[in-house]
Design an enzyme around this catalytic site. Structure first.
Site, PDB file in Angstrom:
ATOM      1  N   SER A 262       0.832  -1.203   0.000  1.00  0.00           N
ATOM      2  CA  SER A 262       0.000   0.000   0.000  1.00  0.00           C
ATOM      3  C   SER A 262       0.866   1.254   0.000  1.00  0.00           C
ATOM      4  O   SER A 262       1.812   1.356   0.777  1.00  0.00           O
ATOM      5  CB  SER A 262      -0.891   0.000   1.242  1.00  0.00           C
ATOM      6  OG  SER A 262      -1.504   1.261   1.371  1.00  0.00           O
TER       7      SER A 262
ATOM      8  N   LYS B  16      24.758  -8.852  18.660  1.00  0.00           N
ATOM      9  CA  LYS B  16      24.009  -9.009  19.925  1.00  0.00           C
ATOM     10  C   LYS B  16      24.437 -10.317  20.582  1.00  0.00           C
ATOM     11  O   LYS B  16      24.281 -11.383  19.991  1.00  0.00           O
ATOM     12  CB  LYS B  16      22.510  -9.015  19.589  1.00  0.00           C
ATOM     13  CG  LYS B  16      21.592  -9.309  20.767  1.00  0.00           C
ATOM     14  CD  LYS B  16      20.128  -9.208  20.324  1.00  0.00           C
ATOM     15  CE  LYS B  16      19.167  -9.658  21.396  1.00  0.00           C
ATOM     16  NZ  LYS B  16      17.772  -9.670  20.938  1.00  0.00           N
TER      17      LYS B  16
ATOM     18  N   PRO C  46      22.083 -15.409  27.852  1.00  0.00           N
ATOM     19  CA  PRO C  46      23.090 -15.434  26.786  1.00  0.00           C
ATOM     20  C   PRO C  46      22.631 -16.228  25.570  1.00  0.00           C
ATOM     21  O   PRO C  46      21.820 -17.143  25.680  1.00  0.00           O
ATOM     22  CB  PRO C  46      24.266 -16.163  27.452  1.00  0.00           C
ATOM     23  CG  PRO C  46      23.614 -17.090  28.424  1.00  0.00           C
ATOM     24  CD  PRO C  46      22.338 -16.433  28.882  1.00  0.00           C
TER      25      PRO C  46
ATOM     26  N   LEU D 230       3.163 -10.059  11.620  1.00  0.00           N
ATOM     27  CA  LEU D 230       2.207  -9.620  12.642  1.00  0.00           C
ATOM     28  C   LEU D 230       0.796 -10.073  12.319  1.00  0.00           C
ATOM     29  O   LEU D 230      -0.041 -10.186  13.211  1.00  0.00           O
ATOM     30  CB  LEU D 230       2.269  -8.090  12.772  1.00  0.00           C
ATOM     31  CG  LEU D 230       3.628  -7.542  13.237  1.00  0.00           C
ATOM     32  CD1 LEU D 230       3.650  -6.018  13.166  1.00  0.00           C
ATOM     33  CD2 LEU D 230       3.946  -8.009  14.658  1.00  0.00           C
TER      34      LEU D 230
ATOM     35  N   THR E 106      11.518 -12.184  19.315  1.00  0.00           N
ATOM     36  CA  THR E 106      11.336 -13.444  18.596  1.00  0.00           C
ATOM     37  C   THR E 106      10.545 -13.317  17.287  1.00  0.00           C
ATOM     38  O   THR E 106      10.401 -14.301  16.565  1.00  0.00           O
ATOM     39  CB  THR E 106      10.590 -14.454  19.492  1.00  0.00           C
ATOM     40  OG1 THR E 106       9.466 -13.780  20.069  1.00  0.00           O
ATOM     41  CG2 THR E 106      11.475 -14.993  20.587  1.00  0.00           C
TER      42      THR E 106
HETATM   43  C1  LIG Z   1       6.777  -2.404  19.944  1.00  0.00           C
HETATM   44  C2  LIG Z   1       7.282  -3.492  19.060  1.00  0.00           C
HETATM   45  C3  LIG Z   1       8.596  -3.904  19.182  1.00  0.00           C
HETATM   46  C4  LIG Z   1       9.075  -4.957  18.375  1.00  0.00           C
HETATM   47  N1  LIG Z   1      10.345  -5.408  18.549  1.00  0.00           N
HETATM   48  C5  LIG Z   1      10.776  -6.471  17.842  1.00  0.00           C
HETATM   49  C6  LIG Z   1      12.088  -6.979  17.998  1.00  0.00           C
HETATM   50  O1  LIG Z   1      12.898  -6.478  18.774  1.00  0.00           O
HETATM   51  N2  LIG Z   1      12.444  -8.056  17.262  1.00  0.00           N
HETATM   52  C7  LIG Z   1      11.600  -8.653  16.371  1.00  0.00           C
HETATM   53  O2  LIG Z   1      11.959  -9.656  15.757  1.00  0.00           O
HETATM   54  N3  LIG Z   1      10.377  -8.146  16.160  1.00  0.00           N
HETATM   55  C8  LIG Z   1       9.939  -7.095  16.875  1.00  0.00           C
HETATM   56  N4  LIG Z   1       8.687  -6.593  16.637  1.00  0.00           N
HETATM   57  C9  LIG Z   1       7.867  -7.186  15.591  1.00  0.00           C
HETATM   58  C10 LIG Z   1       8.343  -6.681  14.227  1.00  0.00           C
HETATM   59  O3  LIG Z   1       8.280  -5.277  14.192  1.00  0.00           O
HETATM   60  C11 LIG Z   1       7.474  -7.275  13.132  1.00  0.00           C
HETATM   61  O4  LIG Z   1       7.340  -8.639  13.317  1.00  0.00           O
HETATM   62  C12 LIG Z   1       8.100  -7.066  11.775  1.00  0.00           C
HETATM   63  O5  LIG Z   1       8.425  -5.710  11.584  1.00  0.00           O
HETATM   64  C13 LIG Z   1       7.188  -7.538  10.671  1.00  0.00           C
HETATM   65  O6  LIG Z   1       6.093  -6.709  10.536  1.00  0.00           O
HETATM   66  P1  LIG Z   1       5.094  -7.014   9.331  1.00  0.00           P
HETATM   67  O7  LIG Z   1       5.865  -6.995   8.080  1.00  0.00           O
HETATM   68  O8  LIG Z   1       4.329  -8.218   9.681  1.00  0.00           O
HETATM   69  O9  LIG Z   1       4.084  -5.801   9.400  1.00  0.00           O
HETATM   70  P2  LIG Z   1       4.255  -4.253   8.986  1.00  0.00           P
HETATM   71  O10 LIG Z   1       5.630  -3.749   9.207  1.00  0.00           O
HETATM   72  O11 LIG Z   1       3.139  -3.545   9.697  1.00  0.00           O
HETATM   73  O12 LIG Z   1       3.992  -4.217   7.427  1.00  0.00           O
HETATM   74  C14 LIG Z   1       2.697  -4.306   6.888  1.00  0.00           C
HETATM   75  C15 LIG Z   1       2.761  -4.075   5.393  1.00  0.00           C
HETATM   76  O13 LIG Z   1       1.491  -4.341   4.846  1.00  0.00           O
HETATM   77  C16 LIG Z   1       1.151  -3.315   3.948  1.00  0.00           C
HETATM   78  N5  LIG Z   1      -0.304  -3.195   3.913  1.00  0.00           N
HETATM   79  C17 LIG Z   1      -1.160  -3.030   4.940  1.00  0.00           C
HETATM   80  N6  LIG Z   1      -2.402  -2.935   4.496  1.00  0.00           N
HETATM   81  C18 LIG Z   1      -2.349  -3.057   3.145  1.00  0.00           C
HETATM   82  C19 LIG Z   1      -3.298  -3.034   2.108  1.00  0.00           C
HETATM   83  N7  LIG Z   1      -4.592  -2.849   2.382  1.00  0.00           N
HETATM   84  N8  LIG Z   1      -2.880  -3.173   0.832  1.00  0.00           N
HETATM   85  C20 LIG Z   1      -1.576  -3.347   0.545  1.00  0.00           C
HETATM   86  N9  LIG Z   1      -0.626  -3.386   1.494  1.00  0.00           N
HETATM   87  C21 LIG Z   1      -1.009  -3.236   2.770  1.00  0.00           C
HETATM   88  C22 LIG Z   1       1.823  -2.067   4.492  1.00  0.00           C
HETATM   89  O14 LIG Z   1       1.995  -1.095   3.474  1.00  0.00           O
HETATM   90  C23 LIG Z   1       3.144  -2.664   4.975  1.00  0.00           C
HETATM   91  O15 LIG Z   1       4.053  -2.711   3.898  1.00  0.00           O
HETATM   92  C24 LIG Z   1       8.208  -5.549  17.419  1.00  0.00           C
HETATM   93  C25 LIG Z   1       6.908  -5.094  17.281  1.00  0.00           C
HETATM   94  C26 LIG Z   1       6.435  -4.083  18.092  1.00  0.00           C
HETATM   95  C27 LIG Z   1       5.013  -3.638  17.952  1.00  0.00           C
END
Ligand SMILES: Cc1cc2nc3c(=O)[nH]c(=O)nc-3n(C[C@H](O)[C@H](O)[C@H](O)COP(=O)(O)OP(=O)(O)OC[C@H]3O[C@@H](n4cnc5c(N)ncnc54)[C@H](O)[C@@H]3O)c2cc1C
Length: 540
Positions: free
Chosen positions: A66, A105, A125, A360, A371
């Site tokens: 998106s 890390k 660790p 997610l 993780t």
């Molecule tokens: C506070 C926090 C801390 C974190 N810390 C860690 C960490 O230390 N280590 C770790 O491994 N993970 C961590 N995570 C998890 C990690 O951020 C996610 O697992 C990782 O970034 C993957 O995210 P994602 O790609 O699933 O989702 P997102 O990054 O949300 O990507 C979603 C994608 O979907 C697209 N999209 C959404 N709706 C549409 C639509 N209708 N049409 C087309 N495209 C769409 C968006 O444009 C985007 O590109 C953390 C998460 C949070 C909330």
């Protein structure tokens, strides 16, 4: 009773071989979402060498992203498994780490979670080959102390990774000292996404910027196509939902049930804020318990990433931001903070019909042990195995979903243990966590075995609880938090119980640690990896 576990990271591109035939029935794969999950999945499918690549074998892989919905933009720490991800793709640390401001890390320090004297802080660790020399002593001493003997059992003095982290050293020894440390990474998550995207596009993954508005189902309830705001209808044989917490396909289109973990993991929000990095770069994440949750401190080469993970039941967003700013000395700073909501739990079916949820969208256990990228990596890699074997029937769906669910549940129980074993009494948040009785049966059995001096090894090895973390991690968390049955009435150790000399272990680790360079220096000259490297560790 040790278990030898071999991690072989060597990259072995089968460039000379003819590509295997493409998996039947899957010719077009559409991945919706261009965050870390979308690009990691695309790269896993695109493969590290022509013979492994679905694309080379005629499968079309397209990522739709998106233009209006951003990525989550946090997630800056990994487990050691990320190393295997890059190795399998033939991508060198020397290439990706500088591009993502990445650091090494050695593990995670947990600070302030326990108030038990001597156990206010401990280090979880990542294991190393050197630990083969001290792991048995650690487990022996912990078991003796659980049985009431007054022996030393805090984990930090037993592991080389703890020494390296304490001295800001890198887990990278020169060739002349062939003891590898199983390490993770810290990185800028936005830069990582961009790097992965470049790599995926170079390997033939297609990309389209468009906003998916809906999915159309066929008669069997599978996804036939997705429609976009730009007016296109896009069909595929397999759809991968990487849309983050939205779960556009797995949830909104297929209504896959969701199992919430809210009754034993209370945190559902976070606030994140960068701060300057000094001249010395740590090689660990620090997770500090605050009043209503915990704060992460993650060192990158360009800045620290900080964040406060808390529960909205107990704390407002403003109060969390103020407490984080206070902790960082940034109360007066105009650096903006980012506020995020988290949905904690998992879907029941990560692979539902012709839709695979990764990232997610499939679920999230809060970030305490970093993780999430591991779940992405494993979900995509295990699914690829099923695809390669042409194993796409109902029974395969069930086996796959069970495997991913077990991994989620086992990891969830480990994270819950951080909260359940806390002894803070300063706020209702911590008291409620300690008093919480919503525990899995596995976890109840593990605590009960531990507190009665019985071995937890069979439980961890045979039950779902062991699908997240190995035995040694369970020893590290219980001993690190100072959880022993009757700590105020320890008896003198028998000769057998006291057979390991802590001074010898100190000496061994002190002599060894000097072989590992200062972290900042190691980051300035990351070398290509030695080939055919394998790492043999007794993980217990
Ligand atoms: C506070 C926090 C801390 C974190 N810390 C860690 C960490 O230390 N280590 C770790 O491994 N993970 C961590 N995570 C998890 C990690 O951020 C996610 O697992 C990782 O970034 C993957 O995210 P994602 O790609 O699933 O989702 P997102 O990054 O949300 O990507 C979603 C994608 O979907 C697209 N999209 C959404 N709706 C549409 C639509 N209708 N049409 C087309 N495209 C769409 C968006 O444009 C985007 O590109 C953390 C998460 C949070 C909330």
């Amino acid at each position: 009773m040790t278990t030898a576990t071999l991690f072989n990271y060597s990259y072995n591109p089968q460039t000379g071989k003819n590509p295997a035939p493409a998996p039947a029935h899957v010719r077009r794969i559409v991945i919706v979402g261009g965050g870390s999950a979308g690009w990691m999945t695309a790269l896993t499918f695109a493969g590290g060498a022509p013979a492994q690549s679905l694309i080379e074998r005629g499968v079309e892989i397209t990522v739709l992203e998106s233009p209006t919905v951003g990525v989550i933009g946090v997630g800056e720490g990994s487990t050691p498994w990320l190393r295997g991800f890059f190795d399998s793709l033939g991508i060198e640390e020397a290439e990706w780490m500088p591009a993502c401001h990445a650091t090494y890390k050695c593990g995670i320090t947990f600070d302030g979670w326990s108030t038990r004297p001597g156990f206010e802080r401990y280090f979880h660790p990542f294991a190393s080959m050197l630990d083969n020399l001290t792991m048995t002593q650690f487990v022996h001493n912990v078991e003796a102390r659980v049985n009431g003997a007054n022996v030393y059992a805090h984990p930090d003095r037993f592991f080389i990774a703890a020494r390296l982290a304490a001295e800001h050293r890198a887990p990278k020894a020169p060739d002349s000292f062939p003891f590898d440390v199983w390490h993770g990474y810290h990185f800028d998550s936005v830069l990582l996404g961009q790097f992965l995207q470049r790599k995926a596009l170079a390997r033939g993954v297609r990309y389209k910027s468009c906003h998916v508005t809906h999915a159309t189902l066929d008669d069997s309830g599978a996804i036939a196509s997705v429609g976009t705001r730009e007016g296109e209808t896009i069909g595929a044989d397999l759809f991968v939902d990487c849309t983050g917490f939205t779960g556009l396909l797995i949830d909104k289109a297929l209504h896959t049930p969701f199992v919430s973990f809210a009754n034993n993991l209370f945190n559902d929000a976070a606030v994140a804020l960068p701060s300057p990095i000094g001249t010395s770069i740590p090689s660990e994440t620090v997770s500090t318990a605050l009043k209503q949750g915990w704060a992460w401190k993650i060192p990158l080469t360009s800045r620290y990433g900080n964040g406060y993970v808390y529960s909205t039941q107990f704390c407002s967003a403003d109060a969390a931001e103020t407490e984080l700013r206070q902790q960082l000395g940034l109360l007066e700073s105009d650096t903006p903070a980012r506020h995020l909501k988290m949905k904690i739990g998992r879907v029941t079916k990560h692979w539902n019909k012709n839709c695979l949820a990764v990232g997610l969208s499939q679920g999230f256990i809060e970030p305490l042990e970093a993780t999430a990228l591991l779940f992405i990596q494993q979900t995509a890699a295990v699914f690829l195995e099923f695809l390669e074997q042409g194993d796409l029937g109902e029974a395969a769906h069930d086996r796959f979903n069970q495997q991913v669910n077990d991994h989620f549940e086992g990891t969830r129980d480990y994270i819950v243990t951080h909260y359940k074993t806390n002894t803070r009494t300063d706020t209702e948040y911590w008291r409620a966590n300690a008093a919480n009785l919503n525990l899995s049966d596995d976890l109840k059995r593990l605590y009960s075995a531990w507190m009665s001096g019985k071995s937890i090894v069979p439980g961890v090895r045979q039950q779902v609880i062991g699908k997240g973390y190995p035995v040694f991690s369970w020893y590290a968390i219980m001993a690190g938090m100072g959880v022993f049955p009757d700590p105020d009435h320890l008896r003198p150790a028998t000769t057998q119980e006291a057979r390991y000399n802590m001074a010898e272990i100190d000496n061994l680790l002190s002599r060894s640690r000097v072989n590992y360079p200062v972290h900042r220096h190691a980051l300035a000259r990351i070398a290509p990896r030695r080939t055919d490297e394998s790492l043999q560790i007794y993980l217990w």
